[in-house]
Enzyme design. Structure first.
Site, PDB file in Angstrom:
ATOM      1  N   ASN A 203      39.474  39.348  43.933  1.00 20.45           N
ATOM      2  CA  ASN A 203      38.217  39.723  43.288  1.00 20.45           C
ATOM      3  C   ASN A 203      37.092  39.891  44.305  1.00 20.45           C
ATOM      4  O   ASN A 203      36.279  40.823  44.213  1.00 20.45           O
ATOM      5  CB  ASN A 203      37.814  38.657  42.255  1.00 20.45           C
ATOM      6  N   ASP A 212      40.264  42.959  36.987  1.00 19.96           N
ATOM      7  CA  ASP A 212      40.635  43.125  35.579  1.00 19.96           C
ATOM      8  C   ASP A 212      41.763  44.135  35.435  1.00 19.96           C
ATOM      9  O   ASP A 212      42.699  43.938  34.641  1.00 19.96           O
ATOM     10  CB  ASP A 212      39.424  43.599  34.770  1.00 19.96           C
ATOM     11  N   GLU A 238      43.669  33.925  35.468  1.00 16.69           N
ATOM     12  CA  GLU A 238      44.724  34.761  36.036  1.00 16.69           C
ATOM     13  C   GLU A 238      46.092  34.114  35.869  1.00 16.69           C
ATOM     14  O   GLU A 238      47.039  34.408  36.595  1.00 16.69           O
ATOM     15  CB  GLU A 238      44.444  35.022  37.526  1.00 16.69           C
TER      16      GLU A 238
END
Length: 286
Positions: A203, A212, A238
């Site tokens: 990320n 995402d 996650e």
């Protein structure tokens, strides 16, 4: 009151007589046919009506005086008629207005078509009530079905992760509880907990939108790698959990390895990890 036409409820088999019919003959005919009125016609056009009340008074007079008077002397010449195309509501209003129990029905040429009584109008009203009741019942059934569909959809939506389109934590807890209650000698299940390696670094490096997107791709990959009887859920950010239905630990481990290889086959870059490749770690239990 019904808006249906009076023609649908009128009595078509109306007994008629001519104005020169004797009262004695008319009375005998009413008695033999067991009818309450006779319509007086001239060439199919109603000109009056003789009711049982008229006949009772007149016939008593005839018996006493011995007269040969005809029905023209006793009939109600101020005849109230109504078009055969009128509604039952109009007929009821007319009966109430003139305080009568029946009304002669004619066509556009004024010729006799039938007769409508209070009883006929009550029958029309009863039919309307029955139809309205059925319409309401059908509407309730339809709305109930619609509500069941909406409730089912709502239940489905409340159990699905909106982004990944797999089971959410609520659905996972319910499935685990159900499996645990059914566990026995002939019923067992296995679990696999999947975690994305170095996802925070992914990320940070590629951005949250890319994070995402990779989770969506991972959800599809996992779903396509398990059996139809198995189920996958989003355990956390996650993390994914798979329930292998009626599967031993060894078989679950084989399934987990198949999933790991399927993710590896995606060959997605992950420069924030040690291997520089996107990967997952999987733990299995039974």
């Amino acid at each position: 009151m019904s808006l249906s036409l009076v023609r649908h409820f009128m009595s078509e088999s109306v007994k008629t007589i001519t104005p020169d019919t004797t009262i004695e003959f008319a009375a005998r005919r009413m008695y033999q046919r067991r009818i309450s009125c006779l319509v007086v016609c001239e060439q199919d056009t109603p000109v009056g009506i003789v009711t049982e009340r008229d006949m009772t008074r007149a016939y008593a007079y005839e018996r006493e005086k011995g007269s040969d008077r005809t029905v023209s002397d006793i009939m109600s010449s101020t005849l109230t008629t109504l078009s055969v195309e009128a509604s039952c509501a109009e007929a009821l209003a007319l009966l109430k207005k003139h305080e009568i129990r029946r009304c002669v029905l004619v066509d556009g040429n004024g010729e006799l078509q039938g007769i409508i009584t209070q009883t006929d109008l009550l029958r029309a009203h009863a039919r309307d009530i029955k139809i309205q009741k059925q319409v309401l019942e059908d509407r309730v059934v339809e709305r109930t079905k619609e509500l069941e569909v909406l409730n089912h959809r709502l239940e489905h939506l409340s159990s699905i992760d909106p982004m990944l389109q797999i089971g959410n934590r609520r659905a996972m807890d319910a499935a685990l509880n159900e499996n645990q209650q059914q566990i026995g000698v002939e019923n067992s299940y296995a679990l696999a907990l999947i975690d994305v390696d170095f996802f925070k670094a992914y990320n940070d490096y590629y951005g949250h939108l890319a994070g995402d997107q990779v989770l969506k791709e991972l959800a599809v990959t996992i779903t396509e790698s398990i059996r139809g009887v198995d189920s996958v859920y989003r355990y956390g950010g996650e993390e994914f959990l798979i329930i292998f239905d009626d599967e031993a630990l060894e078989d679950a481990a084989i399934s987990a390895e198949r999933i790991r290889k399927a993710v590896e086959a995606l060959r997605r870059e992950h420069l924030g990890s040690e291997s520089k490749r996107f990967s997952v770690s999987i733990g299995v239990s039974a």
